[in-house]
Design an enzyme around this catalytic site. Structure first.
Site, short mmCIF file in Angstrom:
data_model
loop_
_atom_site.label_atom_id
_atom_site.label_comp_id
_atom_site.label_asym_id
_atom_site.label_seq_id
_atom_site.Cartn_x
_atom_site.Cartn_y
_atom_site.Cartn_z
N ASP A 42 4.55 -5.62 3.32
CA ASP A 42 4.23 -4.55 4.27
C ASP A 42 5.27 -4.57 5.38
O ASP A 42 6.12 -5.45 5.44
CB ASP A 42 2.82 -4.76 4.84
CG ASP A 42 2.12 -3.48 5.27
OD1 ASP A 42 2.83 -2.52 5.66
OD2 ASP A 42 0.88 -3.42 5.20
N GLU A 84 -5.33 1.37 2.32
CA GLU A 84 -5.10 0.22 3.21
C GLU A 84 -5.29 0.62 4.66
O GLU A 84 -5.83 -0.16 5.46
CB GLU A 84 -3.68 -0.33 2.98
CG GLU A 84 -3.40 -1.65 3.67
CD GLU A 84 -2.82 -1.51 5.07
OE1 GLU A 84 -2.61 -2.54 5.73
OE2 GLU A 84 -2.56 -0.37 5.51
N GLU A 85 -4.86 1.83 4.99
CA GLU A 85 -4.93 2.28 6.39
C GLU A 85 -6.37 2.49 6.86
O GLU A 85 -6.61 2.61 8.06
CB GLU A 85 -4.13 3.57 6.56
CG GLU A 85 -2.64 3.45 6.30
CD GLU A 85 -1.89 2.66 7.36
OE1 GLU A 85 -2.55 2.14 8.29
OE2 GLU A 85 -0.66 2.55 7.26
N HIS A 110 0.83 -1.21 0.00
CA HIS A 110 0.00 0.00 0.00
C HIS A 110 0.86 1.26 0.00
O HIS A 110 1.89 1.32 0.66
CB HIS A 110 -1.00 -0.02 1.15
CG HIS A 110 -0.43 0.18 2.52
ND1 HIS A 110 -0.29 1.43 3.10
CD2 HIS A 110 0.01 -0.70 3.44
CE1 HIS A 110 0.19 1.31 4.32
NE2 HIS A 110 0.39 0.03 4.55
N HIS A 126 3.40 3.91 12.96
CA HIS A 126 2.43 4.99 12.97
C HIS A 126 2.90 6.17 13.81
O HIS A 126 2.10 6.89 14.42
CB HIS A 126 1.06 4.50 13.45
CG HIS A 126 0.34 3.67 12.43
ND1 HIS A 126 -1.02 3.47 12.43
CD2 HIS A 126 0.80 3.00 11.34
CE1 HIS A 126 -1.37 2.71 11.40
NE2 HIS A 126 -0.26 2.40 10.73
N ASP A 137 5.85 2.83 6.79
CA ASP A 137 4.61 2.07 6.64
C ASP A 137 3.72 2.84 5.65
O ASP A 137 3.02 3.76 6.06
CB ASP A 137 3.93 1.91 7.99
CG ASP A 137 2.61 1.17 7.93
OD1 ASP A 137 2.29 0.61 6.88
OD2 ASP A 137 1.89 1.20 8.94
#
Length: 329
Positions: free
Chosen positions: A217, A194-195, A62, A303, A164
């Site tokens: 990922d 994706e998130e 992603h 994140h 990410d």
């Protein structure tokens, strides 16, 4: 590949979940020399196709990032915001953010709220506006912002916002450039949203109808305070996914990835996490089902604006992707 330069190039694009066009265009330009076709589908996924006579293999990484979205502009010129994806208040407080039009601001905490009690609703963006009218000349409700923190390397580590999953996008590009035996019909898909719940990979997998799917990922890397969050260790190699909260990987694919890694002397480890999902969650249930696995890059401080990976793990991931792509299936 100079991963730092590629990450800086990708992060210079505006690419939060739902607005990935800039980064898709950049990735398309980088992938085109190695592809037969490249196109961006209705939802915004970039699908890179390298034709081959064998089964269809879909690699997916992603390209969207978490971010902020303006929900209210106050009379003082401050901005309230909501979150796009898993944004944690303690990770973004006092960090700079950038809007698509170039306006920048810093995240601050509403007066009177303690650090231990703060939520996203207690934070605001300060863009230096004098008042509401001034702020509205700069941004609007619904505008999105992304981290403006820098990227850098330290010995074997790369630190940056949005590793990410931009580091996996870079790894897919690198693998695409190394493939020489086009045994299989290869699709490298850079997915959107994706998130927000693995949204982009679902229509992409439906359209491609692959025989095999590999989600690429990052995964939870160990930290000194809680080594049990994930099974993977930075520097120990590519992480072959066993399961996460979105998928239990197909045993045939797990075995094949591990066998390829051992045969090619590629450092690898097993990836088991009990929370967090990947595009494998959407791919493996597409149509009548897809043999699906995952190759993960261990990452610390997920994140946050300072995510960290080990470049040796990225290299191992590229080698394992390349080996799988060229394997007669």
């Amino acid at each position: 590949m100079d991963y730092l330069s590629v990450i800086e190039m990708l992060n210079a694009c505006h690419g939060p979940s739902g607005d990935e066009r800039q980064i898709a265009t950049t990735l398309k330009r980088l992938a085109e020399p190695y592809a037969d076709t490249c196109h961006i589908d209705t939802l915004g996924n970039l699908i890179v196709h390298k034709k081959g006579p064998g089964p269809k293999v879909m690699f997916a990484a992603h390209m969207d990032s978490i971010g902020l979205i303006v929900t209210h502009i106050h009379k003082e010129g401050y901005l309230s915001f909501g979150k796009l994806g898993g944004v944690h208040p303690e990770s973004i407080l006092h960090t700079p953010f950038r809007f698509k039009n170039g306006v920048c601001g810093v995240v601050a905490l509403r007066p009177g709220v303690s650090l231990k009690d703060m939520t996203i609703q207690d934070l605001y963006l300060d863009i230096g506006a004098k008042n509401e009218a001034h702020a509205r000349r700069l941004v609007q409700v619904g505008d999105t912002a992304v981290s403006r923190m820098p990227s850098f390397t330290t010995e074997t580590k790369l630190v940056s916002p949005y590793l990410d999953n931009r580091i996996s996008c870079a790894a897919m590009l690198d693998a695409l450039s190394h493939i020489r035996a086009y045994t299989n019909d290869l699709y490298f898909v850079f997915t959107v949203q994706e998130e927000l719940g693995l949204r982009g990979s679902k229509p992409a997998a439906y359209s491609i109808d692959p025989d095999y799917g590999i989600a690429v990922d990052v995964t939870v890397g160990e930290t000194w305070d809680d080594p049990q969050k994930g099974s993977s260790i930075l520097g120990d190699g590519a992480a072959v996914k066993i399961m996460d909260s979105s998928v239990i990987c197909h045993p045939d694919v797990i075995k094949l990835l591990e066998t390829l890694a051992m045969e090619s002397k590629i450092p690898f480890q097993r990836d088991v996490i009990v929370s967090g999902g990947t595009d494998a969650g959407s791919i493996h249930v597409a149509r009548e089902g897809v043999r699906t696995g995952g190759i993960s890059i261990p990452c610390r401080y997920l994140h946050s604006p300072v995510e960290m990976v080990d470049l040796s793990d990225v290299t191992a991931t590229v080698r394992l992707m390349t080996a799988f792509a060229q394997k007669k299936l």
